[in-house]
Write a protein that holds these residues in place. Structure first.
Motif, PDB file in Angstrom:
ATOM      1  N   LEU A  83     -12.089 -21.566  16.746  1.00 38.76           N
ATOM      2  CA  LEU A  83     -12.110 -23.127  17.284  1.00 38.76           C
ATOM      3  C   LEU A  83     -10.592 -22.415  18.787  1.00 38.76           C
ATOM      4  CD1 LEU A  83     -11.737 -25.547  13.721  1.00 38.76           C
ATOM      5  CD2 LEU A  83     -13.124 -24.874  15.745  1.00 38.76           C
ATOM      6  N   LEU A  84     -10.993 -23.223  19.041  1.00 40.73           N
ATOM      7  CA  LEU A  84     -10.148 -22.641  20.503  1.00 40.73           C
ATOM      8  C   LEU A  84     -10.023 -24.451  21.607  1.00 40.73           C
ATOM      9  CD1 LEU A  84      -8.277 -21.322  22.964  1.00 40.73           C
ATOM     10  CD2 LEU A  84     -10.678 -20.738  23.667  1.00 40.73           C
ATOM     11  N   ALA A  85      -7.986 -24.994  21.110  1.00 42.05           N
ATOM     12  CA  ALA A  85      -8.045 -25.868  22.210  1.00 42.05           C
ATOM     13  C   ALA A  85      -8.108 -25.472  23.449  1.00 42.05           C
ATOM     14  CB  ALA A  85      -7.185 -26.511  21.395  1.00 42.05           C
ATOM     15  N   ALA A  86      -7.897 -26.891  24.155  1.00 41.85           N
ATOM     16  CA  ALA A  86      -7.684 -26.950  25.597  1.00 41.85           C
ATOM     17  C   ALA A  86      -7.518 -27.890  25.940  1.00 41.85           C
ATOM     18  CB  ALA A  86      -9.710 -26.366  26.302  1.00 41.85           C
ATOM     19  N   GLY A  87      -6.941 -27.987  27.234  1.00 43.60           N
ATOM     20  CA  GLY A  87      -6.024 -29.025  28.261  1.00 43.60           C
ATOM     21  C   GLY A  87      -6.807 -28.993  29.651  1.00 43.60           C
ATOM     22  N   PHE A  88      -6.560 -29.662  29.903  1.00 46.60           N
ATOM     23  CA  PHE A  88      -7.407 -30.200  31.057  1.00 46.60           C
ATOM     24  C   PHE A  88      -6.641 -30.989  32.365  1.00 46.60           C
ATOM     25  CE2 PHE A  88     -11.313 -29.812  28.203  1.00 46.60           C
ATOM     26  CZ  PHE A  88     -11.994 -28.418  29.476  1.00 46.60           C
ATOM     27  N   TYR A  89      -7.430 -30.888  33.416  1.00 52.03           N
ATOM     28  CA  TYR A  89      -6.079 -31.760  34.684  1.00 52.03           C
ATOM     29  C   TYR A  89      -6.296 -33.390  34.586  1.00 52.03           C
ATOM     30  CZ  TYR A  89      -3.484 -32.014  39.212  1.00 52.03           C
ATOM     31  OH  TYR A  89      -2.970 -32.590  40.134  1.00 52.03           O
ATOM     32  N   ASP A  90      -7.922 -33.340  34.536  1.00 51.48           N
ATOM     33  CA  ASP A  90      -8.061 -35.421  33.843  1.00 51.48           C
ATOM     34  C   ASP A  90      -7.331 -35.701  32.882  1.00 51.48           C
ATOM     35  OD1 ASP A  90      -9.625 -34.108  32.381  1.00 51.48           O
ATOM     36  OD2 ASP A  90     -11.429 -34.877  32.967  1.00 51.48           O
ATOM     37  N   GLY A  91      -6.747 -34.700  32.347  1.00 53.28           N
ATOM     38  CA  GLY A  91      -6.229 -35.932  31.035  1.00 53.28           C
ATOM     39  C   GLY A  91      -7.077 -35.410  29.944  1.00 53.28           C
ATOM     40  N   ASN A  92      -7.965 -35.257  29.783  1.00 52.89           N
ATOM     41  CA  ASN A  92      -9.013 -34.447  28.487  1.00 52.89           C
ATOM     42  C   ASN A  92      -8.237 -33.915  27.476  1.00 52.89           C
ATOM     43  OD1 ASN A  92     -10.447 -36.825  28.550  1.00 52.89           O
ATOM     44  ND2 ASN A  92     -11.876 -36.023  29.965  1.00 52.89           N
ATOM     45  N   VAL A  93      -8.613 -33.348  26.720  1.00 54.92           N
ATOM     46  CA  VAL A  93      -8.424 -32.360  25.628  1.00 54.92           C
ATOM     47  C   VAL A  93      -9.833 -32.244  24.841  1.00 54.92           C
ATOM     48  CG1 VAL A  93      -5.867 -32.362  24.876  1.00 54.92           C
ATOM     49  CG2 VAL A  93      -7.599 -34.003  23.686  1.00 54.92           C
ATOM     50  N   ASN A  99     -16.259 -24.546  20.229  1.00 56.79           N
ATOM     51  CA  ASN A  99     -16.309 -23.719  18.381  1.00 56.79           C
ATOM     52  C   ASN A  99     -17.074 -22.606  18.906  1.00 56.79           C
ATOM     53  OD1 ASN A  99     -16.608 -22.732  15.548  1.00 56.79           O
ATOM     54  ND2 ASN A  99     -17.851 -24.855  15.486  1.00 56.79           N
ATOM     55  N   LEU A 100     -16.326 -21.441  18.680  1.00 60.38           N
ATOM     56  CA  LEU A 100     -17.154 -19.708  19.641  1.00 60.38           C
ATOM     57  C   LEU A 100     -18.195 -19.835  18.052  1.00 60.38           C
ATOM     58  CD1 LEU A 100     -13.857 -18.144  20.030  1.00 60.38           C
ATOM     59  CD2 LEU A 100     -15.585 -19.938  21.651  1.00 60.38           C
ATOM     60  N   LYS A 101     -18.320 -19.664  17.434  1.00 65.47           N
ATOM     61  CA  LYS A 101     -19.253 -19.451  16.685  1.00 65.47           C
ATOM     62  C   LYS A 101     -20.659 -20.337  16.651  1.00 65.47           C
ATOM     63  CE  LYS A 101     -17.022 -19.034  11.745  1.00 65.47           C
ATOM     64  NZ  LYS A 101     -16.406 -20.041  10.386  1.00 65.47           N
ATOM     65  N   ARG A 102     -20.769 -21.458  17.670  1.00 67.01           N
ATOM     66  CA  ARG A 102     -21.886 -22.417  18.232  1.00 67.01           C
ATOM     67  C   ARG A 102     -22.642 -21.717  19.734  1.00 67.01           C
ATOM     68  NH1 ARG A 102     -21.000 -28.400  15.720  1.00 67.01           N
ATOM     69  NH2 ARG A 102     -20.427 -27.785  14.035  1.00 67.01           N
ATOM     70  N   ALA A 103     -23.553 -21.963  19.745  1.00 69.60           N
ATOM     71  CA  ALA A 103     -23.543 -20.918  21.031  1.00 69.60           C
ATOM     72  C   ALA A 103     -24.146 -22.306  22.064  1.00 69.60           C
ATOM     73  CB  ALA A 103     -25.453 -20.619  21.227  1.00 69.60           C
ATOM     74  N   ASN A 104     -22.802 -22.643  22.339  1.00 70.23           N
ATOM     75  CA  ASN A 104     -23.672 -24.164  23.120  1.00 70.23           C
ATOM     76  C   ASN A 104     -22.348 -24.294  23.771  1.00 70.23           C
ATOM     77  OD1 ASN A 104     -23.386 -27.059  23.866  1.00 70.23           O
ATOM     78  ND2 ASN A 104     -23.096 -27.957  22.118  1.00 70.23           N
ATOM     79  N   PRO A 105     -22.595 -24.559  25.540  1.00 67.87           N
ATOM     80  CA  PRO A 105     -21.324 -24.420  25.903  1.00 67.87           C
ATOM     81  C   PRO A 105     -20.767 -25.839  26.168  1.00 67.87           C
ATOM     82  CG  PRO A 105     -23.905 -25.098  27.170  1.00 67.87           C
ATOM     83  CD  PRO A 105     -23.943 -24.679  26.253  1.00 67.87           C
ATOM     84  N   GLN A 106     -21.242 -26.889  26.282  1.00 72.45           N
ATOM     85  CA  GLN A 106     -20.141 -27.370  25.650  1.00 72.45           C
ATOM     86  C   GLN A 106     -18.745 -27.707  23.951  1.00 72.45           C
ATOM     87  OE1 GLN A 106     -20.559 -29.917  28.466  1.00 72.45           O
ATOM     88  NE2 GLN A 106     -21.808 -29.111  29.404  1.00 72.45           N
ATOM     89  N   PRO A 107     -18.358 -28.367  24.679  1.00 70.33           N
ATOM     90  CA  PRO A 107     -17.472 -28.993  23.892  1.00 70.33           C
ATOM     91  C   PRO A 107     -17.813 -29.284  22.224  1.00 70.33           C
ATOM     92  CG  PRO A 107     -16.247 -29.822  25.428  1.00 70.33           C
ATOM     93  CD  PRO A 107     -17.607 -28.773  25.973  1.00 70.33           C
ATOM     94  N   SER A 108     -17.582 -28.778  21.186  1.00 71.86           N
ATOM     95  CA  SER A 108     -17.900 -29.363  20.204  1.00 71.86           C
ATOM     96  C   SER A 108     -17.072 -30.938  19.741  1.00 71.86           C
ATOM     97  CB  SER A 108     -17.360 -28.737  18.692  1.00 71.86           C
ATOM     98  OG  SER A 108     -18.451 -27.358  19.215  1.00 71.86           O
ATOM     99  N   TYR A 109     -16.087 -30.706  20.509  1.00 80.21           N
ATOM    100  CA  TYR A 109     -15.192 -32.436  20.523  1.00 80.21           C
ATOM    101  C   TYR A 109     -14.517 -32.647  21.444  1.00 80.21           C
ATOM    102  CZ  TYR A 109     -15.238 -31.339  15.549  1.00 80.21           C
ATOM    103  OH  TYR A 109     -15.399 -31.341  14.492  1.00 80.21           O
ATOM    104  N   LYS A 110     -14.471 -33.547  22.290  1.00 81.64           N
ATOM    105  CA  LYS A 110     -13.841 -34.243  23.477  1.00 81.64           C
ATOM    106  C   LYS A 110     -13.094 -35.265  23.599  1.00 81.64           C
ATOM    107  CE  LYS A 110     -14.419 -33.259  27.938  1.00 81.64           C
ATOM    108  NZ  LYS A 110     -14.706 -32.876  29.809  1.00 81.64           N
ATOM    109  N   SER A 111     -12.375 -35.637  24.062  1.00 85.98           N
ATOM    110  CA  SER A 111     -11.415 -37.396  24.403  1.00 85.98           C
ATOM    111  C   SER A 111     -12.230 -37.909  24.923  1.00 85.98           C
ATOM    112  CB  SER A 111      -9.803 -37.155  24.239  1.00 85.98           C
ATOM    113  OG  SER A 111      -9.510 -36.384  26.163  1.00 85.98           O
TER     114      SER A 111
END
Length: 648
Positions: free
Chosen positions: A346-356, A360-372
């Motif tokens: 699990l890797l948490a990330a914060g973005f310049y537009d205010g989102n977090v 999930n590196l176990k899933r082969a998905n280019p999009q985040p599993s959770y996003k605000s």
């Protein structure tokens, strides 16, 4: 003004209608203004398929449909009644022949009598009944061609010798629709069973041999995944051969010239990590994986407000410096990263537009599993740092984020969404802003960095853009435990010492790095590096060693146990002009650091033996190992620096 009445009149006139249209009047032979303009505005027009019932076409369709239905109903009874009439004719013909034979012998008197009886029977027969007029099925005023239903043909299996097929037509069609749906469901269940059988079955050997062996049986193995795995291994082998000299230096090389340098040390450049798509982006975040010591994550974005665009998140390994292991792209720049200590995927990330977001590196998905999102309470300013925390009472994973909007937010993973809760809002007590009608508005502080205590769970520090450091608690949302007037410019990094419970370090764009005791208002050590400091990090193996990077492209390594005044190493890492180093991180297991710059390049450097020395053991003293030794070293330094008047 509030009491003034404003009258507004609504009219049905078309506001887009042209005004003052002039047309020539032939009667008066002069141009006249056209007053009565058509105010109708047509928004939608559709040509229908309705035909009036009383029109010629409507009558023809009604007659045609009635004749077709009548012929279809009468066809079956007529055919069924044809067979008994033929049998009746044969029966009537047999006795007439016998009667003729008898009549021929007896005479013609009886024949006349039979003729009279036949005429009387013909007169008594009732006239044929007229067929009742069949009412039309459509009782509406209009007939629409599109409303007629399509007649599905009967299947061969469904054909029956029923004398009234018209009545059973709809029932037969419905039965076959139900049959088709059942057959589709059975096929789906069978396919699901085949997929379950195709899953790999792991058989464990008996534990008598002392180790567990597993044999994986895969009846249907995806050939593409096998090729990808083999190509990945081959790529690593090729890179190992290509960078064999660097790998040998990483594992075995120790700089022998340190013996002649006294206390000074050097940084040996090893690998350089760069991706083609990130050359125009700056390295904005670095984070090592807590489980896989060779894996680290890199966030790409821009610190320049005028150059904001897309961002990227890459994961590199020291085993393959030529290409990233994972690659994720985002619409906004990635400003901060943090791996979960107990769940390294699990890797948490914060973005310049205010989102977090959470990847999930176990899933082969280019999009985040959770996003605000704006609905779930995202920040209104860039998110500068995120930190994972221990699971809450309900065993839900959670992390904290800090932003320039002055909010410190706790994010909790509940089912399939992120639930936010504002922990504290940074407020400036001394500064107020003049609002409308003389109101005094309290301004919010801009959070830039924060860090949680390694031992005391509720305690954390927050660095602001104004240069202050707030000591906060999770239990108090409106008060600060303490405020440090730390720097004259933004506090870029604040970090607790991994060994000593009272010490933390901070760096700022005012050129200084300061070491603090959180029970004392004044700093213990102050280091002026003659240029803005981008980042600072404690080493994981010593309580007195830390590294800092400055915007002039240099990396500085300090060891307070050896030299309290100057760095043991100051080395140029970035060679290009107009390039700045942005971040630095120590590897949790090996004596290497990684440094990122504004051109998207990450450089791996190995510390020489002088930069990782251990203190000499004195005779007669008790030997301390591990964390106790590091705590003792820092405590000795603090005892030399502390003054009685500054104790709390």
């Amino acid at each position: 003004e509030l009491k003034q009445e404003i009258i507004r009149t609504l009219s049905a006139d078309n506001p887009h209608l042209p005004r003052d249209i002039v047309r020539f009047n032939f009667k008066e032979r002069a141009y006249k203004l056209v007053d009565d303009m058509d105010q109708t505005a047509v928004h939608f027009t559709l040509n229908g398929y309705l035909i009036h019932k009383d029109s010629d076409e409507g009558r023809r369709q009604s007659i045609r449909s009635s004749t077709e239905a009548g012929s279809f109903i009468e066809k079956a009874p007529v055919e069924a009644a044809a067979e008994p009439t033929e049998e009746a004719e044969t029966k009537d013909e047999e006795p007439t022949e016998e009667a003729e034979g008898e009549g021929g012998g007896e005479g013609g008197g009886e024949g006349e009598h039979e003729a009279e009886t036949a005429e009387a029977a013909a007169e008594e027969e009732p006239p044929p009944q007229k067929e009742p007029e069949r009412k039309l099925a459509n009782q509406f005023n209009f007939i629409e061609r599109g409303s007629t239903t399509y007649h599905y043909p009967l299947r061969e299996k469904g054909l029956q010798t029923d004398p009234a097929p018209f009545e059973t037509f709809s029932e037969n069609v419905n039965q076959w629709f139900i049959y088709d749906s059942y057959m589709e469901e059975l096929e789906r269940i069978e396919k699901a069973k085949e997929k379950e059988k195709a899953k790999p079955v792991v058989k464990k050997e008996e534990q008598k041999t002392g180790r567990k062996l597993s044999v994986v049986e895969t009846p249907h193995v995806d050939s593409l995944s096998m090729v990808a795995k083999a190509a990945k291994i081959a790529e690593r082998m090729v890179n190992l051969n290509t960078y064999d000299d660097i790998a040998q230096d990483f594992k075995y090389f120790e700089d022998a010239s340190d013996e002649f340098r006294g206390q000074k040390g050097t940084l040996l450049p090893l690998w350089k990590f760069q991706y083609e798509k990130t050359k125009k982006l700056a390295v904005t975040a670095l984070s090592w994986n807590p489980k896989y010591k060779d894996l680290f994550a890199v966030g790409y974005g821009s610190y320049d407000f005028m150059k904001q665009g897309h961002g990227m998140l890459l994961l590199y390994t020291l085993k393959n410096p030529s290409f990233p292991e994972y690659s994720f792209s985002s619409d906004s720049g990635v400003m901060c990263l943090d791996f979960h200590s107990d769940h390294p995927h699990l890797l948490a990330a914060g973005f310049y537009d205010g989102n977090v977001a959470i990847y999930n590196l176990k899933r082969a998905n280019p999009q985040p599993s959770y996003k605000s999102s704006a609905k779930s309470g995202k920040h209104t300013e860039p998110v500068w740092q995120v930190k994972w925390q221990k699971d809450d009472m309900d065993s839900n994973r959670n992390f904290f984020s800090v932003s320039s909007d002055g909010r410190i937010v706790s994010w909790t993973l509940v089912k399939n969404e992120l639930v936010h809760m504002d922990v504290i809002k940074l407020s400036e007590d001394e500064t107020t802003m003049q609002g409308p009608e003389g109101l005094q508005l309290q301004t919010l502080g801009c959070g830039i960095s924060f860090d949680f205590h390694k031992k005391i769970d509720y305690l954390f520090l927050v660095g602001t853009e104004e240069g202050k450091i707030y000591k906060c608690s999770k239990s108090y949302s409106s008060q600060f435990l303490d405020v440090f007037e730390a720097h004259h410019m933004a506090v870029d990094t604040v970090s607790w010492n991994p060994f000593h419970v009272k010490v933390f370090i901070s760096c700022s764009s005012d050129w200084t790095v300061k070491i603090w005791d959180h029970t004392i208002k004044a700093p213990l050590f102050v280091y002026d590096l003659a240029t803005a400091v981008g980042d600072v990090a404690w080493s994981p193996y010593s309580s007195t060693v830390f590294a800092a990077v400055t915007i002039d492209g240099q990396a500085h390594v300090f060891d307070l146990n050896i030299n309290k005044l100057e760095p043991l190493c100051s080395q140029l890492v970035v060679t290009r002009k107009k390039n700045k180093t942005t971040h630095v991180q120590f590897n949790p297991a090996d004596p290497v650091i990684i440094v990122g710059d504004e051109r998207g390049l990450i450089t791996c450097l190995k510390l020489s033996p002088n930069l990782r020395k251990k203190p000499k053991e004195k005779k007669g003293q008790e030997v301390k190992k591990g964390p106790e030794e590091e705590i003792a070293k820092m405590e000795k330094l603090l005892s030399l620096v502390r003054q009685p008047g500054k104790k709390e």
